[in-house]
Design a protein around this motif. Structure first.
Motif, PDB file in Angstrom:
ATOM      1  N   LEU A 164       0.846  -1.198   0.000  1.00 52.85           N
ATOM      2  CA  LEU A 164       0.000   0.000   0.000  1.00 52.85           C
ATOM      3  C   LEU A 164       0.880   1.246   0.000  1.00 52.85           C
ATOM      4  CD1 LEU A 164      -2.561  -0.994   2.790  1.00 52.85           C
ATOM      5  CD2 LEU A 164      -2.987  -0.928   0.313  1.00 52.85           C
ATOM      6  N   PHE A 165       0.442   2.281  -0.710  1.00 48.93           N
ATOM      7  CA  PHE A 165       1.035   3.619  -0.603  1.00 48.93           C
ATOM      8  C   PHE A 165       2.472   3.711  -1.102  1.00 48.93           C
ATOM      9  CE2 PHE A 165      -1.558   3.022   3.446  1.00 48.93           C
ATOM     10  CZ  PHE A 165      -2.754   3.348   2.851  1.00 48.93           C
ATOM     11  N   SER A 193       0.274  11.083  -2.010  1.00 45.51           N
ATOM     12  CA  SER A 193      -0.990  11.832  -2.087  1.00 45.51           C
ATOM     13  C   SER A 193      -2.046  11.309  -1.115  1.00 45.51           C
ATOM     14  CB  SER A 193      -1.543  11.765  -3.520  1.00 45.51           C
ATOM     15  OG  SER A 193      -0.612  12.286  -4.437  1.00 45.51           O
ATOM     16  N   VAL A 194      -1.677  10.357  -0.287  1.00 43.82           N
ATOM     17  CA  VAL A 194      -2.630   9.788   0.673  1.00 43.82           C
ATOM     18  C   VAL A 194      -2.263  10.295   2.066  1.00 43.82           C
ATOM     19  CG1 VAL A 194      -3.650   7.682   1.586  1.00 43.82           C
ATOM     20  CG2 VAL A 194      -2.896   7.756  -0.805  1.00 43.82           C
ATOM     21  N   GLY A 195      -3.177  11.003   2.691  1.00 50.35           N
ATOM     22  CA  GLY A 195      -2.915  11.639   3.974  1.00 50.35           C
ATOM     23  C   GLY A 195      -2.826  10.659   5.130  1.00 50.35           C
ATOM     24  N   ARG A 235      -4.612   6.978   5.349  1.00 46.97           N
ATOM     25  CA  ARG A 235      -3.796   5.761   5.382  1.00 46.97           C
ATOM     26  C   ARG A 235      -4.318   4.810   6.449  1.00 46.97           C
ATOM     27  NH1 ARG A 235       1.569   6.361   3.596  1.00 46.97           N
ATOM     28  NH2 ARG A 235       2.173   4.970   5.272  1.00 46.97           N
ATOM     29  N   GLU A 236      -4.648   5.370   7.599  1.00 46.50           N
ATOM     30  CA  GLU A 236      -5.116   4.507   8.691  1.00 46.50           C
ATOM     31  C   GLU A 236      -6.452   3.865   8.336  1.00 46.50           C
ATOM     32  OE1 GLU A 236      -4.802   6.478  12.481  1.00 46.50           O
ATOM     33  OE2 GLU A 236      -2.693   7.023  12.124  1.00 46.50           O
ATOM     34  N   ARG A 237      -7.315   4.640   7.647  1.00 50.39           N
ATOM     35  CA  ARG A 237      -8.614   4.084   7.244  1.00 50.39           C
ATOM     36  C   ARG A 237      -8.443   2.954   6.230  1.00 50.39           C
ATOM     37  NH1 ARG A 237     -10.391   9.512   7.440  1.00 50.39           N
ATOM     38  NH2 ARG A 237     -10.263   9.794   5.191  1.00 50.39           N
ATOM     39  N   VAL A 238      -7.522   3.138   5.276  1.00 52.05           N
ATOM     40  CA  VAL A 238      -7.315   2.095   4.265  1.00 52.05           C
ATOM     41  C   VAL A 238      -6.778   0.823   4.922  1.00 52.05           C
ATOM     42  CG1 VAL A 238      -6.012   1.435   2.198  1.00 52.05           C
ATOM     43  CG2 VAL A 238      -6.963   3.758   2.386  1.00 52.05           C
ATOM     44  N   GLN A 271       3.717   7.279  10.824  1.00 49.28           N
ATOM     45  CA  GLN A 271       3.054   6.442   9.816  1.00 49.28           C
ATOM     46  C   GLN A 271       3.592   5.011   9.853  1.00 49.28           C
ATOM     47  OE1 GLN A 271       3.120   8.245   5.921  1.00 49.28           O
ATOM     48  NE2 GLN A 271       1.992  10.050   6.563  1.00 49.28           N
ATOM     49  N   ALA A 272       4.913   4.876   9.948  1.00 50.47           N
ATOM     50  CA  ALA A 272       5.498   3.533   9.985  1.00 50.47           C
ATOM     51  C   ALA A 272       5.095   2.809  11.274  1.00 50.47           C
ATOM     52  CB  ALA A 272       7.021   3.617   9.875  1.00 50.47           C
TER      53      ALA A 272
END
Lengths: 294, 294
Positions: free
Chosen positions: B43-44, B52-54, B58-61, B90-91
């Motif tokens: 992902l991402f 481009s993914v905030g 990211r957490e929702r996906v 994020q990591a």
């Protein structure tokens, strides 16, 4: 806004050895610049290593500034992130707290993007900001982002978002571009990032600058930004600075001026300038600015 | 990890007209790729428009993927942000939820940075991750980031963080670099991003790929990534794709394969490929992959 934008210092971000932001040193430096006649301080621009300051840290710095009594309407906040959601979150937070302007860079991970794609990206940020959207200065710094903002893109943004897009910071260092920007959009707040073109741009209608050099020469840069006075010393010294990565070089000069070595540290991926480089910068500075005062 | 990394699909991110992420389409696509023999989904990444993914999105996906029953240990998560604090946030979120690897790009706002500065940036991220730090694949994609990761930098990272830095995704497209990377660090997970070098790299010890082309040719790319089989058709088709921005081009092929036009949309600053471009890509694909099957 009827007052001219004037001179905003592109405030450097002080960091301690462990990497934490040195809030007190930053606030002292901000006050010094405001006292010397800067109209505002810009947090988290390129000189402020804005790309290296995380979302939570940004909120802590802004809160500390407000708590220290620096007026919100003297604070510009840079937003240098790629995801529209994150850009809107960072800008929205600063606008809610009263920041006078947002300095908004285009997304820069993807290269060779089109005006259409950039227009839609800015539109997405403004849509996400909703009623909070105001006082946006778009940021053209292609030597860093590799993503230039064309004069026609700026025309499309201002005509579509006349209440939102109020200015352009032009750090292209490309005088023909600056000139065409002033010709086409001189009624916006046009800020000239390259001090070597600043006085000339102000005489053509530019409203001032967000300047890294103002961290250590606020009075001199102010005369350029407010009154359009040429200053060959500044032009020559910017030439010296550009022998080094600009942000650490600016910090060397702040450390020297304040006597506070906290300013020598930078956040990775930047590294400090060598001792030899520091000496050369100091010697060049003294030759230009001290000799005449002696 | 004793199993080979194998083939991970650099999953495209489906977006609706209003810009929202189309979770269901992404999950369907992920399942299709896993069923076709991909070892994991990434992902991402760059193909996934990760920049481009905030942070919230990211957490929702990731939550939606886990809820849909896709195993955490089949999910790699790309992290493409500049601020060490945000990269660690994020990591850390993905690692806490069990992601098998993090694909970690260097910060890319500042250019001409040094190995020393990059080493310290990665070190800062790992320090912020603390005990959560594991299974990091560093991401070399200088055509996009303009920030190359040298073979010696990777040596320094792996020797300083042997339990953390487990691999390199090499999307340099520069075979001599790939070869020297395999020579120096072939005991790490070396992944080859350019499908035209993939089979050759795997025969020299590469462990597979994180591949955008696997979105629509998973079986074919798998034969390259798992067994080192050359496939001239893939090499030729990648040449066609590179006539266009890669991410929208990959999405054109997914839309065609699935019949779901949601895949034609991209997030700004990217723009969709023209109708003519779509037709040319389709014709090139058919000439290479359908003619022989007919």
């Amino acid at each position: 806004m009827s007052r001219r934008f004037g001179l905003s210092v592109a405030l450097a971000t002080a960091v301690e050895d462990g990497g934490k932001i040195a809030l007190e040193a930053m606030i002292v430096q901000a006050r010094r610049c405001l006292d010397a006649g800067c109209s505002s301080v810009t947090l988290f621009g390129t000189t402020g290593e804005g790309c290296s300051v995380g979302t939570q840290e940004r909120e802590r710095v802004l809160a500390a500034f407000l708590e220290a009594g620096i007026a919100a309407d003297q604070i510009v906040v840079g937003v240098l992130v790629d995801a529209a959601e994150d850009a809107a979150a960072q800008a929205g937070h600063a606008l809610e707290r009263g920041a006078c302007n947002i300095l908004l860079a285009p997304p820069s991970y993807f290269k060779n993007v089109t005006d259409e794609g950039l227009f839609k990206w800015f539109s997405a940020v403004f849509t996400l900001l909703g009623t909070r959207a105001r006082d946006i200065i778009v940021y053209n710094i292609p030597s860093v982002t590799m993503v230039p903002l064309s004069v026609s893109l700026i025309g499309r943004l201002r005509s579509t978002f006349p209440e939102i897009v109020v200015g352009v910071k032009d750090s292209s260092g490309d005088w023909p571009y600056t000139e065409s920007l002033l010709g086409a959009h001189g009624d916006l707040i046009i800020l000239i990032g390259d001090e070597r073109h600043l006085a000339r741009g102000v005489r053509l209608g530019g409203q001032g600058a967000i300047s890294g050099v103002a961290n250590f020469l606020p009075l001199e840069v102010r005369a350029m930004a407010e009154e359009g006075h040429d200053d060959g010393r500044i032009e020559d010294f910017v030439g010296e600075l550009l022998n080094y990565p600009v942000t650490p070089a600016v910090k060397v000069m702040i450390a020297r001026m304040t006597g506070d070595d906290v300013w020598l540290a930078v956040r990775p991926p930047l590294v400090p300038i060598s001792g030899e480089g520091c000496e050369k910068l100091a010697a060049a500075f003294d030759a230009l600015f001290r000799a005449k005062a002696a």
